[in-house]
Design a protein around this motif. Sequence first.
Motif, PDB file in Angstrom:
ATOM      1  N   ALA A  25      -5.022  47.063  21.990  1.00 40.51           N
ATOM      2  CA  ALA A  25      -4.383  46.810  19.980  1.00 40.51           C
ATOM      3  C   ALA A  25      -4.407  45.323  21.053  1.00 40.51           C
ATOM      4  O   ALA A  25      -4.624  44.058  19.709  1.00 40.51           O
ATOM      5  CB  ALA A  25      -3.236  46.475  20.418  1.00 40.51           C
ATOM      6  N   VAL A  26      -4.175  44.123  21.933  1.00 39.04           N
ATOM      7  CA  VAL A  26      -3.242  42.818  21.997  1.00 39.04           C
ATOM      8  C   VAL A  26      -5.129  42.453  22.466  1.00 39.04           C
ATOM      9  O   VAL A  26      -5.171  41.011  21.518  1.00 39.04           O
ATOM     10  CB  VAL A  26      -2.690  42.943  23.333  1.00 39.04           C
ATOM     11  CG1 VAL A  26      -2.700  41.427  23.460  1.00 39.04           C
ATOM     12  CG2 VAL A  26      -1.234  43.246  22.526  1.00 39.04           C
ATOM     13  N   SER A  27      -5.889  42.836  23.306  1.00 36.09           N
ATOM     14  CA  SER A  27      -7.224  42.708  23.408  1.00 36.09           C
ATOM     15  C   SER A  27      -7.785  42.356  21.482  1.00 36.09           C
ATOM     16  O   SER A  27      -8.099  41.875  22.072  1.00 36.09           O
ATOM     17  CB  SER A  27      -8.159  43.653  24.260  1.00 36.09           C
ATOM     18  OG  SER A  27      -7.154  43.466  25.469  1.00 36.09           O
ATOM     19  N   GLY A  28      -7.930  43.963  21.096  1.00 33.86           N
ATOM     20  CA  GLY A  28      -8.935  43.614  19.773  1.00 33.86           C
ATOM     21  C   GLY A  28      -8.546  42.569  18.803  1.00 33.86           C
ATOM     22  O   GLY A  28      -8.929  41.803  18.209  1.00 33.86           O
ATOM     23  N   MET A 113      -5.507  40.150  12.787  1.00 35.05           N
ATOM     24  CA  MET A 113      -4.847  40.660  13.990  1.00 35.05           C
ATOM     25  C   MET A 113      -4.240  41.558  13.751  1.00 35.05           C
ATOM     26  O   MET A 113      -4.133  42.141  14.588  1.00 35.05           O
ATOM     27  CB  MET A 113      -3.312  39.274  13.744  1.00 35.05           C
ATOM     28  CG  MET A 113      -2.747  39.223  15.528  1.00 35.05           C
ATOM     29  SD  MET A 113      -1.237  37.924  14.614  1.00 35.05           S
ATOM     30  CE  MET A 113      -0.738  38.432  13.887  1.00 35.05           C
ATOM     31  N   VAL A 114      -3.562  41.971  12.845  1.00 37.14           N
ATOM     32  CA  VAL A 114      -3.347  43.696  12.248  1.00 37.14           C
ATOM     33  C   VAL A 114      -3.881  44.078  12.068  1.00 37.14           C
ATOM     34  O   VAL A 114      -3.909  45.284  13.140  1.00 37.14           O
ATOM     35  CB  VAL A 114      -2.765  43.478  10.859  1.00 37.14           C
ATOM     36  CG1 VAL A 114      -1.416  44.809  10.654  1.00 37.14           C
ATOM     37  CG2 VAL A 114      -1.410  42.285  10.714  1.00 37.14           C
ATOM     38  N   ILE A 115      -4.975  44.253  11.529  1.00 34.31           N
ATOM     39  CA  ILE A 115      -6.328  45.153  11.249  1.00 34.31           C
ATOM     40  C   ILE A 115      -6.871  45.831  12.600  1.00 34.31           C
ATOM     41  O   ILE A 115      -6.948  46.620  12.838  1.00 34.31           O
ATOM     42  CB  ILE A 115      -7.465  45.005  10.401  1.00 34.31           C
ATOM     43  CG1 ILE A 115      -7.789  46.849   9.894  1.00 34.31           C
ATOM     44  CG2 ILE A 115      -8.476  43.931  10.665  1.00 34.31           C
ATOM     45  CD1 ILE A 115      -8.449  46.170   8.989  1.00 34.31           C
ATOM     46  N   GLN A 315     -13.099  40.725  23.072  1.00 35.11           N
ATOM     47  CA  GLN A 315     -12.266  42.463  23.186  1.00 35.11           C
ATOM     48  C   GLN A 315     -12.306  42.789  24.441  1.00 35.11           C
ATOM     49  O   GLN A 315     -11.526  43.110  25.418  1.00 35.11           O
ATOM     50  CB  GLN A 315     -12.504  43.816  22.082  1.00 35.11           C
ATOM     51  CG  GLN A 315     -11.592  44.014  22.590  1.00 35.11           C
ATOM     52  CD  GLN A 315     -11.515  44.649  22.607  1.00 35.11           C
ATOM     53  OE1 GLN A 315     -11.925  45.588  23.267  1.00 35.11           O
ATOM     54  NE2 GLN A 315     -10.213  45.975  23.491  1.00 35.11           N
ATOM     55  N   LYS A 316     -13.514  43.161  25.594  1.00 34.15           N
ATOM     56  CA  LYS A 316     -13.562  43.182  26.186  1.00 34.15           C
ATOM     57  C   LYS A 316     -13.083  42.588  27.449  1.00 34.15           C
ATOM     58  O   LYS A 316     -13.131  42.930  27.952  1.00 34.15           O
ATOM     59  CB  LYS A 316     -15.407  44.379  26.650  1.00 34.15           C
ATOM     60  CG  LYS A 316     -15.688  44.702  25.558  1.00 34.15           C
ATOM     61  CD  LYS A 316     -17.137  45.529  25.274  1.00 34.15           C
ATOM     62  CE  LYS A 316     -17.544  47.165  24.584  1.00 34.15           C
ATOM     63  NZ  LYS A 316     -16.656  48.055  24.877  1.00 34.15           N
ATOM     64  N   ARG A 317     -13.512  41.161  27.034  1.00 36.83           N
ATOM     65  CA  ARG A 317     -13.429  40.041  28.263  1.00 36.83           C
ATOM     66  C   ARG A 317     -12.168  40.269  28.141  1.00 36.83           C
ATOM     67  O   ARG A 317     -11.068  39.697  29.671  1.00 36.83           O
ATOM     68  CB  ARG A 317     -14.398  38.710  27.969  1.00 36.83           C
ATOM     69  CG  ARG A 317     -15.436  38.927  28.210  1.00 36.83           C
ATOM     70  CD  ARG A 317     -16.057  39.466  29.441  1.00 36.83           C
ATOM     71  NE  ARG A 317     -17.437  40.055  29.323  1.00 36.83           N
ATOM     72  CZ  ARG A 317     -18.242  42.011  29.847  1.00 36.83           C
ATOM     73  NH1 ARG A 317     -17.567  42.780  30.150  1.00 36.83           N
ATOM     74  NH2 ARG A 317     -19.475  41.953  29.044  1.00 36.83           N
ATOM     75  N   CYS A 318     -11.124  40.208  27.496  1.00 36.65           N
ATOM     76  CA  CYS A 318     -10.359  39.771  26.896  1.00 36.65           C
ATOM     77  C   CYS A 318      -9.152  41.204  28.285  1.00 36.65           C
ATOM     78  O   CYS A 318      -8.114  41.294  28.417  1.00 36.65           O
ATOM     79  CB  CYS A 318      -9.172  39.956  25.649  1.00 36.65           C
ATOM     80  SG  CYS A 318      -7.873  39.034  25.563  1.00 36.65           S
ATOM     81  N   LEU A 319      -9.692  42.734  27.759  1.00 37.91           N
ATOM     82  CA  LEU A 319      -8.690  43.674  27.889  1.00 37.91           C
ATOM     83  C   LEU A 319      -9.046  43.380  29.610  1.00 37.91           C
ATOM     84  O   LEU A 319      -7.863  44.003  30.140  1.00 37.91           O
ATOM     85  CB  LEU A 319     -10.032  44.407  27.082  1.00 37.91           C
ATOM     86  CG  LEU A 319      -9.509  46.004  28.265  1.00 37.91           C
ATOM     87  CD1 LEU A 319      -8.217  45.832  27.469  1.00 37.91           C
ATOM     88  CD2 LEU A 319     -10.112  46.844  27.420  1.00 37.91           C
ATOM     89  N   GLN A 320     -10.332  42.699  30.493  1.00 37.74           N
ATOM     90  CA  GLN A 320     -10.096  43.139  31.585  1.00 37.74           C
ATOM     91  C   GLN A 320      -9.650  42.123  32.457  1.00 37.74           C
ATOM     92  O   GLN A 320      -9.423  42.403  33.217  1.00 37.74           O
ATOM     93  CB  GLN A 320     -11.680  42.571  32.179  1.00 37.74           C
ATOM     94  CG  GLN A 320     -12.944  43.910  31.973  1.00 37.74           C
ATOM     95  CD  GLN A 320     -13.751  42.692  32.308  1.00 37.74           C
ATOM     96  OE1 GLN A 320     -14.371  41.954  32.042  1.00 37.74           O
ATOM     97  NE2 GLN A 320     -16.036  44.253  31.681  1.00 37.74           N
TER      98      GLN A 320
END
Length: 332
Positions: A25-28, A113-115, A315-320
Amino acid sequence: LQFLYFIEPSLPQACNKMPSPAIEAVSGAVGGCTALAITYPLQAIASLAQMHAKAPEKERRCEVTDSSSEDSLGHDDDIPTRKGTAELVMELIKKEGFSRLYRGLGSALWGQMVIQAVYYYFYSAAQKMLISAKGGKALTTLDHTLAATLAGATGATLTNPIWVVSTRAIKTGSKKGTIPLLRELYEEDGLTGLFRGLGPALILVSNPTIQYSVFEKLKSLYINSKGSKSLGNGEVFVLGALGKIAATLVTYPYIMAKTTLQSQSHKEDAATQYTSTMQCLIGVYKLEGLKGLYSGLNSKLWQSVLTAALLFVLQKRCLQLVVYLLKRAKRV
């Protein structure tokens, strides 16, 4: 890190498994807001083109006006429906400066941000639930579609009021903040005003469903052919763009209908307003054919593709990055 631990105490333990819904959620949310901010002018241009394309009467119902004379774009003849992206951009900048293309950005960022947070949280949670139900087996395209649909419908419903005020800000050029616009919208149109366009918005849940399904399928095919277990930034960008192109082309008439309905107000003549999604689609088609249904497609396609592709990468890089930081924090 303290915030992440607060909302999900088990995050460090989840780092070695499938990413937690909270991390997703945060990454997205971070990726979605960044991508939207970069491409927002194209969204504004597409929205203006869609509003001009939907007039059912001689006098355009969605003439782009402003609450003050200095914020006005002028009469509907000033910005013809068929102008291309570059020409429309130049006219808007000439009249009011580049900042006119960012009207409504604040509300749009809140909505994004919310969605995105809601979408990624519920999408990840649904995936984990389905994997558990299948005894750890890999998810099929149908499984991904089901997870995306549940997540998308939840996000669309929760954020619809924010998208209504963002669309109104694009139309009028209003510089007010999100909260004042929401209050003003409620006072003018009541609860129904907050949920204008929810019908096509829920239909448009199929947009990310198509996008993610196509992306997952293309990713699987590409990885199998390449013999690799991961994708690079460029590969994620291209596959994400292809998925979004497919989704946007299929659902665009509903995107136009959603913008049309959300831009309307009770202040306008009721006889010049569409009251339902089907009435809007049929009315525009009768007047302008497929050209009307796909008015503003060029700008929207560029914006959608760039936003989606950037979102996939960010999103993927933030997730990593988040998972890496949590692993480091666990060692300390």
